[in-house]
Write a protein that holds these residues in place. Structure first.
Motif, mmCIF file in Angstrom:
data_model
loop_
_atom_site.group_PDB
_atom_site.id
_atom_site.type_symbol
_atom_site.label_atom_id
_atom_site.label_comp_id
_atom_site.label_asym_id
_atom_site.label_seq_id
_atom_site.Cartn_x
_atom_site.Cartn_y
_atom_site.Cartn_z
ATOM 1 N N ILE A 190 5.791 -1.496 35.066
ATOM 2 C CA ILE A 190 5.398 -1.220 33.749
ATOM 3 C C ILE A 190 6.143 -2.170 32.748
ATOM 4 C CG2 ILE A 190 5.429 0.280 31.718
ATOM 5 C CD1 ILE A 190 5.393 2.457 33.973
ATOM 6 N N VAL A 191 5.242 -2.851 31.637
ATOM 7 C CA VAL A 191 5.857 -3.746 31.034
ATOM 8 C C VAL A 191 6.267 -3.365 29.599
ATOM 9 C CG1 VAL A 191 5.127 -5.971 29.305
ATOM 10 C CG2 VAL A 191 4.109 -5.704 31.733
ATOM 11 N N ILE A 192 7.832 -3.757 29.345
ATOM 12 C CA ILE A 192 8.530 -2.953 28.316
ATOM 13 C C ILE A 192 9.043 -4.101 27.339
ATOM 14 C CG2 ILE A 192 8.753 -0.816 29.493
ATOM 15 C CD1 ILE A 192 11.922 -1.835 30.001
ATOM 16 N N ASP A 193 9.436 -3.441 26.131
ATOM 17 C CA ASP A 193 10.280 -4.609 25.365
ATOM 18 C C ASP A 193 11.813 -4.227 25.403
ATOM 19 O OD1 ASP A 193 11.024 -2.186 23.958
ATOM 20 O OD2 ASP A 193 10.085 -2.575 22.066
ATOM 21 N N GLY A 194 12.579 -4.811 24.876
ATOM 22 C CA GLY A 194 13.993 -4.466 25.121
ATOM 23 C C GLY A 194 14.898 -3.002 24.947
ATOM 24 N N TYR A 195 13.733 -2.211 24.305
ATOM 25 C CA TYR A 195 14.016 -0.831 24.103
ATOM 26 C C TYR A 195 13.338 0.112 24.960
ATOM 27 C CZ TYR A 195 16.574 -2.943 20.130
ATOM 28 O OH TYR A 195 17.085 -3.874 19.288
ATOM 29 N N GLY A 196 12.628 -0.240 25.951
ATOM 30 C CA GLY A 196 11.804 0.462 26.943
ATOM 31 C C GLY A 196 10.636 0.759 26.331
ATOM 32 N N LYS A 197 10.100 0.392 25.259
ATOM 33 C CA LYS A 197 8.906 0.806 24.818
ATOM 34 C C LYS A 197 7.560 0.115 25.582
ATOM 35 C CE LYS A 197 9.983 1.443 19.903
ATOM 36 N NZ LYS A 197 9.688 0.876 18.560
ATOM 37 N N THR A 198 6.682 0.643 25.824
ATOM 38 C CA THR A 198 5.432 0.093 26.335
ATOM 39 C C THR A 198 4.344 -0.296 25.353
ATOM 40 O OG1 THR A 198 4.041 2.098 26.687
ATOM 41 C CG2 THR A 198 5.536 1.728 28.378
ATOM 42 N N ASN A 199 3.190 -0.947 25.640
ATOM 43 C CA ASN A 199 2.272 -0.904 24.609
ATOM 44 C C ASN A 199 1.689 0.268 24.046
ATOM 45 O OD1 ASN A 199 1.022 -1.154 27.388
ATOM 46 N ND2 ASN A 199 -0.895 -1.476 26.096
ATOM 47 N N VAL A 200 1.857 1.312 24.489
ATOM 48 C CA VAL A 200 1.118 2.607 24.101
ATOM 49 C C VAL A 200 2.426 3.317 23.309
ATOM 50 C CG1 VAL A 200 0.518 4.639 24.613
ATOM 51 C CG2 VAL A 200 -0.457 2.786 26.122
ATOM 52 N N PRO A 201 1.993 3.776 21.812
ATOM 53 C CA PRO A 201 2.785 4.416 21.058
ATOM 54 C C PRO A 201 3.476 5.688 21.774
ATOM 55 C CG PRO A 201 1.139 3.445 19.971
ATOM 56 C CD PRO A 201 0.802 3.340 21.337
ATOM 57 N N GLY A 202 4.826 5.957 21.649
ATOM 58 C CA GLY A 202 5.164 6.906 22.196
ATOM 59 C C GLY A 202 5.527 7.244 23.896
ATOM 60 N N LEU A 203 5.154 5.996 24.350
ATOM 61 C CA LEU A 203 5.343 6.165 25.966
ATOM 62 C C LEU A 203 6.359 4.987 26.358
ATOM 63 C CD1 LEU A 203 4.412 7.009 28.723
ATOM 64 C CD2 LEU A 203 2.617 5.229 28.680
ATOM 65 N N TYR A 204 7.401 5.165 27.177
ATOM 66 C CA TYR A 204 8.382 4.127 27.405
ATOM 67 C C TYR A 204 8.605 4.428 29.025
ATOM 68 C CZ TYR A 204 9.328 5.617 22.746
ATOM 69 O OH TYR A 204 9.109 6.047 21.136
ATOM 70 N N ALA A 205 9.423 3.027 29.261
ATOM 71 C CA ALA A 205 9.710 3.060 30.959
ATOM 72 C C ALA A 205 11.062 2.442 31.021
ATOM 73 C CB ALA A 205 8.450 2.413 31.541
#
Length: 482
Positions: free
Chosen positions: A309-324
């Motif tokens: 799953i692609v995330i930013d530096g804070y675990g955020k995915t491209n879908v709001p409210g979803l992290y990995a």
């Protein structure tokens, strides 16, 4: 519906998942964690912890076999009871598995037993697992919730990873093993081929070698443990081969023939030559892949890349409210990376100030074979590739009093500094207990310590840690005990 609505739901209770859940609860967030097989995930049940228990048994065997060199006599030959060795390892895992359950109760975290699927933003449906567990599934602990629909403002995917399989050489649980089968052999094989020399492959190769198994390791890259510094890797290879391990590099297992109770591996080298190696078992240790299937990621349009799953530096995915977080969010696939990544993610969600993305350049890596290998930061080749003007320091175990007294005088510590600024760019070790020593350099790097700070630090004598300071001194032409 109040009992099915949360601030945070975490899917997966491995090190990343359960640590994130605890931190969320500490921050006052109503938290639930979903698990389908066993609390603690792969690390506690089938990875980090039980392998270290096995390797401890192997270490005891090695010490016993060299008792004479310490002036000790053992009556008769030291032998291993494989059932008892495995039982001890499983017992260690069971103890920690129970500990995670206790932590969930202590922190008032709801455990939901089953398999989660994302149905829409902020919602999951928990049902029965779609695939069997790696062994008879653990029963749901008392007080856990079950199947149903649950909602949360924030959902964190921490589903981990599983062994990667090569086409045509898929593990069958009998002749071709993954780490699951290698963890609990019913009997000790006489010979074995290990495919892959990363941390998993080389640790199992080391364990079985200590248990008296004829071990051959096949590695595609030029060096064993290819992510390590070239010099450290070559040093480790010499020590492993001195112990009796056979190592074939720049080669691949192109085909495996199966017999009733043995395999024949066709090993192809880079020049196209093929040799056949017959052994009782083959361990496939060619990496892991993220558990992204059957989660409903496609339904939500979650971006993935190379099975993660692609995330930013804070675990955020491209879908709001979803992290990995953790293995499912990409390399390095290490338990301590997952834990820290989860804490960063949840602290950002909670709105804490001064939350910084994880610096992957400061994540230590440890391999618990004999000899141990540990590292952090840039190796020499990568530092040069970045155009850095560097200073390199080295110190050998055979010049350290504590190492000699321990009978562990084969090893090396290597440090790399930026010549202009004195910044510590990387540290690399091979030898006894280096997995415990490496943290000293990790702390130093996080504190932006320079060579001058390290030179003025007093290390206790006699210890293995003194070699850390000596390696720094060597980088600047000031080594004292060499």
């Amino acid at each position: 519906m109040a009992d099915t609505n949360y601030d945070v739901i975490i899917i997966g209770s491995g090190p990343g998942g359960y640590v994130t859940a605890i931190r969320a609860a500490q921050l006052g967030l109503k938290t639930a964690i979903v698990e389908r097989e066993h609390l603690g995930g792969i690390c506690l049940n089938w990875g980090c912890i039980p392998t270290k228990a096995l390797l401890r048994s192997a270490e005891m065997m090695d010490h016993a076999n060299h008792a004479k060199s310490f002036g000790l006599k053992l009556e008769g030959k030291m032998t291993a009871d494989v059932k008892d060795v495995v039982a001890r390892s499983r017992g260690v895992s069971a103890r920690l598995n129970g500990g995670v359950g206790f932590l969930m109760k202590k922190n008032k975290i709801d455990v939901i037993w089953g398999e989660a699927k994302l149905t829409k933003p902020g919602e999951i449906v928990v049902g029965k697992p779609s695939k069997p567990a790696v062994e008879p599934q653990h029963p749901a602990p008392k007080g856990t919730k079950g199947e149903g629909t649950y909602t949360a403002k924030h959902i964190i995917v921490a589903t981990g990873a599983r062994p990667r399989a090569l086409p045509g050489i898929e593990p069958d649980g009998k002749l071709i093993w993954t780490y699951f089968e290698a963890m609990k052999p019913e009997k000790m094989p006489k010979s074995m081929v290990v495919m892959g020399s990363g941390a998993i492959g080389i640790e199992f190769a080391s364990f079985y070698l200590s248990m008296g198994v004829d071990v051959t390791v096949v590695e595609l890259m030029p060096n064993v443990m290819p992510v390590e510094d070239d010099e450290i890797s070559k040093f480790a290879r010499k020590m492993l081969e001195k112990r009796g391990m056979k190592i074939i590099t720049e080669a691949k297992v192109s085909k495996v023939d199966k017999a009733a109770d043995s395999i024949t591996a066709h090993v192809e080298t880079k020049d196209g030559k093929v040799q056949q190696i017959t052994a009782d078992r083959l361990i496939s240790a060619v990496g892991v892949q993220g558990n992204i299937e059957n989660l409903g990621l496609e339904t939500l349009g979650v971006k993935t890349d190379r099975g993660c799953i692609v995330i930013d530096g804070y675990g955020k995915t491209n879908v709001p409210g979803l992290y990995a977080i953790g293995d499912v969010a990409g390399p390095p696939m290490l338990a301590h990376k997952a834990e820290h990544e989860g804490v960063v993610c949840i602290e950002k969600i909670a709105g804490l100030p001064n939350v910084h993305p994880m610096d992957k350049g400061k994540i230590p890596g440890c391999t618990y074979c004999t000899p141990q290998v540990a590292s952090v930061g840039l190796n020499e080749a990568k530092a040069k590739a970045e155009g850095r003007d560097i200073r390199v320091g080295r110190y050998q175990f055979n010049a350290n009093g504590k190492a000699i007294a321990l009978g562990e005088d084969a090893g090396m510590i290597k440090v790399i500094f930026d010549k202009k600024s004195g910044e510590l760019l990387g540290a690399h070790m091979v030898g006894a207990e280096v997995t415990e020593l490496i943290q000293g350099f990790v702390v130093a790097m996080n504190l932006e310590t320079t060579e001058e700070d390290l030179m003025h630090t007093i290390f206790p004598h006699p210890t293995l840690s003194e070699m850390m300071k000596e390696s720094v001194l060597d980088a600047y032409g000031r080594v004292l005990n060499a």
